[in-house]
Design an enzyme around this catalytic site. Structure first.
Site, PDB file in Angstrom:
ATOM      1  NE  ARG A  39      48.281  35.769  33.462  1.00 51.79           N
ATOM      2  CZ  ARG A  39      48.030  35.865  35.005  1.00 51.79           C
ATOM      3  NH1 ARG A  39      48.274  34.669  35.729  1.00 51.79           N
ATOM      4  NH2 ARG A  39      47.489  37.009  35.403  1.00 51.79           N
ATOM      5  CG  ASP A  69      44.867  35.881  33.839  1.00 49.91           C
ATOM      6  OD1 ASP A  69      44.778  37.117  33.834  1.00 49.91           O
ATOM      7  OD2 ASP A  69      44.763  35.366  34.941  1.00 49.91           O
ATOM      8  CG  HIS A 102      42.967  39.290  35.659  1.00 50.90           C
ATOM      9  ND1 HIS A 102      44.520  39.277  35.370  1.00 50.90           N
ATOM     10  CD2 HIS A 102      42.967  39.167  37.059  1.00 50.90           C
ATOM     11  CE1 HIS A 102      45.136  39.532  36.694  1.00 50.90           C
ATOM     12  NE2 HIS A 102      44.098  39.547  37.789  1.00 50.90           N
ATOM     13  CD  GLU A 118      45.816  40.376  40.917  1.00 49.17           C
ATOM     14  OE1 GLU A 118      46.961  40.159  41.490  1.00 49.17           O
ATOM     15  OE2 GLU A 118      45.731  39.621  39.787  1.00 49.17           O
ATOM     16  CE1 TYR A 142      47.902  31.849  45.942  1.00 47.89           C
ATOM     17  CE2 TYR A 142      49.019  33.339  44.397  1.00 47.89           C
ATOM     18  CZ  TYR A 142      47.923  32.950  44.935  1.00 47.89           C
ATOM     19  OH  TYR A 142      46.511  33.582  44.701  1.00 47.89           O
ATOM     20  CD  GLU A 145      51.932  35.318  36.125  1.00 46.44           C
ATOM     21  OE1 GLU A 145      51.941  34.248  36.798  1.00 46.44           O
ATOM     22  OE2 GLU A 145      51.005  36.179  36.810  1.00 46.44           O
TER      23      GLU A 145
END
Ligand code: ACM
Ligand code: ZN
Length: 446
Positions: free
Chosen positions: A123, A152, A216, A280, A376, A426
């Site tokens: 990112r 990603d 991704h 995801e 996280y 991000e």
């Protein structure tokens, strides 16, 4: 703690068995870098002693007395960790002239071998110089694994022979923070990767690469649209989220691609492990795609999501053939009723601890990295508008209190390799922001 202090003017020197040469050199350079002076060479120093009675590869014992510091371990890893503890003591006990360390005895060994930290370099991209800096400070905190998230939707970050567009196209995107079309780009050369791996190895940190597939995959599909279901066009994403762009589960060309990627990783990373992502994965295209539908029919699948299980099993086997053990995010456990997962697959539990608990119940080894329990570091460190971070809150206290084996039986706990903190990047567009997010939460987790 014991009476008295180990005191001296200037920094103590380090001596020890030849087998500890590399550990002593790294330590000496670390101290020199902080204080601009070489640790001393005369009397009253730090002595490293080989002691085969100390059990555990990373375990050490330290005796701090007025006359000096003696450290003992049965392996270089133990001496390294002891020296990092000495580094902590010097950082708190040395003022640039006088050293004072309280006397005492330390008997230290880790509960878990996997004390991980993950950095997302897709990112946003971080230089090798920055990675070295982070790795060196992680070593101070006895972190043992650097999980390097290399791919990603927003960028592919290393060259793969036979797939040049991964770098030509896949490592560049429009910078979403600028409104004049500035390009954001970067990738690690093979020499960069070798440098990072060697630098980490000298600090007893294992570097585990991650390629996030089959989801991704925007940067892959922007480079090679034929690996997707629709043929594209795709672009390297310059926004953040979960996208429909996934590798086509009905196209065997994705396995040629995976083979080239895995061969590259096997060549560059000595670690036993390769992380294959698996989080995801959207099934939007799989449900429509004729190739995917055909593959589902042949395989007796009712749901497109079962294709992920099939893809995962094949990746795990490909890595096993190459002598590596695969790690996947906890979604790899799902939709595997028909394709039973190879037992060697390690599950990294991130959506909570449930994935890890399910995985150990099925006999998989597990790494706990739950977003619910302090792992996280992309989250804000407290609930304040001015704090950088996304989604939710991870407090230092939560990081302190992670218990990777909570609510497990002894035999289940034995399958838990350890815990890990993750920095998704991000919003983390600068080194100084990354440092702000990582510390002190990684210290607490460690
Ligand atoms: C993840 O945070 N998507 C593994
Ligand atoms: Zn498809």
């Amino acid at each position: 703690m014991k009476e008295g202090y180990f005191r001296r003017t200037g920094l103590p020197g380090v001596s020890g068995d030849r087998v500890f040469h590399s550990e002593i050199e790294v330590f000496t350079n670390q101290i020199q870098e902080i204080f601009g002076e070489q640790p001393g060479t005369s009397g009253g120093g730090i002595v490293c002693v080989l002691n085969g009675d100390i059990r555990g590869r990373e375990a050490y014992r330290m005796l701090i007395s007025p006359g000096g510091i003696e450290i003992q371990a049965s392996e270089p890893a133990g001496i390294f960790h002891a020296l990092q503890t000495v580094r902590q003591l010097i950082l708190t006990g040395y003022n640039g002239g006088e050293l004072a360390i309280p006397c005492g005895e330390i008997d230290d060994a880790p509960q878990f071998g996997w004390r991980g930290f993950m950095l997302d370099t897709s990112r946003h991209f971080y230089s090798v110089k920055t990675l070295r800096k982070f790795i060196d400070v992680l070593a101070l905190h006895h972190i043992s694994v650097f999980h390097w998230h290399l791919t990603d939707d927003q960028g592919w970050r290393f060259p793969v022979p036979g797939y040049p567009e991964l770098i030509n196209k896949g490592s560049r995107r429009v910078d979403c923070r600028s409104n004049w079309g500035r390009i954001f780009e970067g990738y690690y050369t093979e020499d960069d990767i070798k440098e990072v791996v060697a630098y980490a190895a000298a600090r007893h940190i294992e570097v585990v690469p991650e390629v996030d597939i089959p989801g991704h995959a925007s940067a892959i599909l922007a480079s090679y649209p034929e690996l997707g279901c629709t043929g594209g066009p795709h672009h390297v994403r310059d926004t953040f989220g979960i996208f429909d762009d996934v590798l086509c589960a009905g196209n065997d060309a994705i396995y040629d691609f995976a083979a080239a990627v895995f061969d590259t990783l096997v060549r560059l990373f000595p670690s036993e492990y390769v992380h294959i992502g698996g989080d995801e994965v959207k099934t939007t295209y799989w449900e429509q795609c004729p190739k995917c539908r055909k593959r589902m029919e042949e395989s007796g699948f009712e749901r497109a999501a079962q294709l992920q299980g099939q893809v995962t099993v094949r990746f795990v086997r490909m890595l096993k053939e190459r002598g590596k053990t695969a790690i996947g995010w906890d979604e790899v456990l799902e939709n595997t009723d028909i394709n039973s997962l190879p037992p060697e697959l390690v599950v990294m539990s991130w959506r909570g601890k449930q994935g890890g608990q399910t995985a150990v119940a099925k006999g998989h080894r597990v790494i706990m990295s739950p977003l619910t329990d302090g792992c996280y570091f992309d989250y804000k460190n407290y609930d304040c508008y001015e704090e950088p971070g996304q989604h939710k809150i991870t407090t230092v206290s939560q990081s302190y209190h992670l218990n990777p084996v909570a609510d497990m039986t002894e035999s289940q706990a034995a399958l838990v390799m350890g815990g890990q903190g993750n920095l998704w990047s991000e919003l983390i567009y600068a080194d100084r922001l990354a440092e702000y997010m990582i510390f002190p939460r990684i210290c607490a987790l460690a």
